[in-house]
Design an enzyme around this catalytic site. Structure first.
Site, PDB file in Angstrom:
ATOM      1  N   GLY A 279     -11.142   4.072   0.323  1.00 20.86           N
ATOM      2  CA  GLY A 279     -11.997   4.897   1.169  1.00 20.86           C
ATOM      3  C   GLY A 279     -13.319   4.252   1.506  1.00 20.86           C
TER       4      GLY A 279
ATOM      5  CG  ASP B   8      -6.179  -5.192   1.693  1.00 23.20           C
ATOM      6  OD1 ASP B   8      -6.788  -4.406   0.934  1.00 23.20           O
ATOM      7  OD2 ASP B   8      -5.835  -4.869   2.852  1.00 23.20           O
TER       8      ASP B   8
ATOM      9  CG  HIS C 254      -9.594 -22.485   9.922  1.00 22.21           C
ATOM     10  ND1 HIS C 254     -10.062 -23.548   9.181  1.00 22.21           N
ATOM     11  CD2 HIS C 254     -10.652 -21.648  10.076  1.00 22.21           C
ATOM     12  CE1 HIS C 254     -11.349 -23.379   8.922  1.00 22.21           C
ATOM     13  NE2 HIS C 254     -11.724 -22.225   9.452  1.00 22.21           N
TER      14      HIS C 254
ATOM     15  CG  ASP D  48      -0.320   0.102   2.522  1.00 25.48           C
ATOM     16  OD1 ASP D  48       0.899   0.349   2.571  1.00 25.48           O
ATOM     17  OD2 ASP D  48      -1.016  -0.058   3.539  1.00 25.48           O
TER      18      ASP D  48
ATOM     19  N   GLY E 123       0.896   3.820   2.165  1.00 21.81           N
ATOM     20  CA  GLY E 123       1.112   4.489   3.447  1.00 21.81           C
ATOM     21  C   GLY E 123       0.042   5.508   3.757  1.00 21.81           C
ATOM     22  N   GLY E 124      -0.749   5.879   2.761  1.00 27.51           N
ATOM     23  CA  GLY E 124      -1.755   6.921   2.955  1.00 27.51           C
ATOM     24  C   GLY E 124      -2.752   6.589   4.055  1.00 27.51           C
ATOM     25  CG  PHE E 125      -5.979   3.183   5.532  1.00 31.47           C
ATOM     26  CD1 PHE E 125      -7.267   3.684   5.371  1.00 31.47           C
ATOM     27  CD2 PHE E 125      -5.752   2.275   6.558  1.00 31.47           C
ATOM     28  CE1 PHE E 125      -8.297   3.290   6.215  1.00 31.47           C
ATOM     29  CE2 PHE E 125      -6.781   1.872   7.407  1.00 31.47           C
ATOM     30  CZ  PHE E 125      -8.054   2.385   7.229  1.00 31.47           C
TER      31      PHE E 125
ATOM     32  CB  CYS F 222     -11.255 -26.710   6.527  1.00 31.40           C
ATOM     33  SG  CYS F 222      -9.804 -25.650   6.340  1.00 31.40           S
TER      34      CYS F 222
ATOM     35  CD  GLN G 253      -9.845   7.491  -1.494  1.00 34.21           C
ATOM     36  OE1 GLN G 253     -10.949   7.495  -0.937  1.00 34.21           O
ATOM     37  NE2 GLN G 253      -8.824   6.714  -1.099  1.00 34.21           N
TER      38      GLN G 253
ATOM     39  CB  CYS H  86      -9.703 -28.392   9.645  1.00 32.27           C
ATOM     40  SG  CYS H  86     -10.422 -26.763   9.981  1.00 32.27           S
TER      41      CYS H  86
ATOM     42  CG  ASP I  34      -5.074   6.861  -1.325  1.00 28.43           C
ATOM     43  OD1 ASP I  34      -4.149   6.499  -0.559  1.00 28.43           O
ATOM     44  OD2 ASP I  34      -6.139   6.250  -1.419  1.00 28.43           O
TER      45      ASP I  34
ATOM     46  CB  CYS J 197      -6.234 -25.468   7.194  1.00 26.44           C
ATOM     47  SG  CYS J 197      -7.009 -25.416   8.820  1.00 26.44           S
TER      48      CYS J 197
END
Lengths: 366, 366
Positions: B216, B266, B335, B92, B94-96, B304, B189, B309, B146, B306
């Site tokens: 946003g 994400d 999991h 990303d 860094g804005g957020f 599952c 945005q 599980c 942003d 994993c």
């Protein structure tokens, strides 16, 4: 076969290369047992524990009886299945932890009454109950219930405590249900007094166990005294049974004890150190929190085969430690357990080859 | 090829099955990116992250610039090598995080001046600097810098902020050094205002990016509004570029957004939840701290694949959670990431087969 089996395959001085047979596999000795207190070797997946080379781990009766409870684990198929560890497990008797963790302890001939450090609930641990719990857990190796005398203590107190532990050892032995591949070990007590150690060992051998532990050491008496007590005890233990030095230790302690005839070890040091940024390497102990690692592209230990050393730099491990990341504990624990497993593997090779006198393993020269 | 490549392989309504080509491998979309904030997906070994099915993870520029520092990571061979993740990485801008974590922020046309939340040190993050940091890290996908407007904000503030982000997007695009397999995404945005979203999307398309993110959102406006903003944006984005809905979300959010034409996601939810005893299963979300699991021999999710599980019971996971064991975080994170990877894999199959309208994935029906 009832009990665990043990064969000495080679000798080098007092040291032995051995093979311990359990219901959950064969274990080569000298062996280090990672500590899996609460049904987990902390910060490790079971397959990662096995990848270090470990074939035998230690579980803590005191912790497991309080949480989640031995009956619950038994109902869920036993400790091996509960924690998904299909290889061998030795459980301690709860004696040591009840002394160090529980509150309002009251010791009588019958056993130890105490309150849980978790919720204050009342419990009574007796030799019979300890052995029953270890049976419910499904331990391959059960430890006799004993009292651990603090160090230092007056000789009279040590002697009385040792004699109580011997009476408890006999009750533990009687309570043990013999099954193929499952054994029970007695624990030699007697503090730092060679004659008490000898008397304790003789009494245990008279009772007869599948293996013999040396307890009540590594609690502040110093390495020299620890070794002296090992030397005072080993001659009175049978040649054809494994010997286990409880709660030991640093790499150099293990090397020195192996040279004096000890076959088995356990200690929280590699796992606990892994969670506090300490790494055992062939060049000694490193503190990964130290800023000198911040830009170091070198691996922790270039000779080590573990994921921390083959996949990452010291700079990365330092970053994880500084950032408080769980992965730091995971990687350093795996490294430390690999280091301990490789140390004992190297000791076995040295014994087989009759080269133990020259043994050197990085920082582990005794 | 300069930039990342993207091919749409199949469509089902607005949804697309796609293939994203990066310098560190091919990624099938729809895809969920595990969050690896501080150069580690928390509580996970990199090979375990890959075992979940993940082929693209997210790194946080804000965290990495402050600790251990982008120049340091570059000197150590870049982020892939530093964290031993040989597959693709999106960073990303860094804005957020600068908005949510740093203190004493001052936003100007130039960029954002702020103090580190770690040590109070002063920093200036500009579009050019953010892109340079992401270059130093070696990101396969760089995000334009942003400003993220809080929700709710007055329309005038949202509009001014969006216009600033568009000027920053242009500067980010100019600062980006084109390399084969490396791309830069712009970020739409405009808050909850469809006309601002349209204007922002049109401006970004005019500048030209390798992919387009919708930013946003998922900051308190509610799922219905999130979906409405996706619908207000997607028609103005090119068909032949990937679309990334940032910070989303719950399984049902992902299913709904995929149906509306989004390709990439994400969110910290599966990893953070894994460290707080929450498990995403086909029967919904389970809290492993709940005492009803204490004696349950059943796996977390019988369907599952994993390790949590296939190897352990709910009773064991409950025990680990109650005991505060690191292994609880490790197993539940693995999991949850497996669950998210399997959700997106099932979505890809449904799109390929034209069955997305009937899509159901346990608790993930939108």
């Amino acid at each position: 076969m009832s009990g665990t089996g043990f064969d000495v395959l080679a000798r080098d001085g007092a040291a032995r290369l051995g093979r311990l047979e359990t219901a959950h596999g064969t274990v080569e000795t000298p062996v280090f047992m990672p500590v899996g207190t609460a049904a987990t070797v902390k910060a490790m997946m079971p397959d990662a524990v096995a990848a270090t080379g470990a074939r035998l781990i230690l579980g803590n009766t005191y912790h497991l009886m309080l949480r989640p409870g031995a009956e619950r684990i038994a109902a869920l198929g036993g400790l091996h299945r509960f924690m998904n560890w299909p290889q061998a497990i030795l459980t301690d008797s709860g004696g040591f932890q009840v002394m160090s963790l529980a509150s309002l302890r009251k010791i009588t001939e019958e056993g130890v009454a105490f309150r849980s450090h978790l919720d204050g609930s009342k419990h009574l641990l007796t030799p019979e109950h300890s052995v029953e719990i270890q049976h419910l857990l499904g331990a391959d190796i059960t430890m006799a219930f004993d009292e651990c005398t603090p160090f230092p203590s007056p000789r009279e107190a040590v002697e009385a405590s040792m004699e109580l532990s011997m009476r408890w050892a006999e009750r533990s032995r009687r309570a043990f249900v013999a099954r193929p591949g499952h054994g029970i070990f007695g624990i030699v007590q007697g503090g730092v007094h060679p004659d008490l150690r000898e008397r304790s060992a003789a009494r245990l051998v008279e009772i007869g166990f599948d293996g013999y532990a040396i307890g009540g050491l590594a609690i502040g008496e110093g390495q020299e005294t620890t070794f002296a007590m090992v030397e005072a005890t080993v001659p009175f233990l049978p040649e054809d049974r494994p010997r286990y030095l409880m709660g030991v230790g640093k790499p150099a302690d293990i090397v020195g004890a192996v040279k004096r005839g000890v076959d088995m070890f356990d200690c929280v040091l590699p796992t606990r150190s892994g969670r506090t940024a300490q790494a055992f390497t062939r060049e000694g102990t490193l503190n990964l929190r130290n800023a000198r690692h911040a830009d170091d592209p070198a691996p922790l230990d270039p000779e080590c085969r573990c994921p921390a050393c083959t996949g990452f730099s010291r700079a990365y491990l330092h970053h994880l430690v500084k950032s408080g990341e769980i992965l730091a504990s995971m990687l350093l624990t795996q490294h430390n357990l690999t280091s301990y497993a490789d140390l004992t593997a190297a000791l076995r090779v040295a014994i087989r080859d009759g080269r133990l006198a020259d043994f050197a393993f990085g920082g582990a020269t005794p």
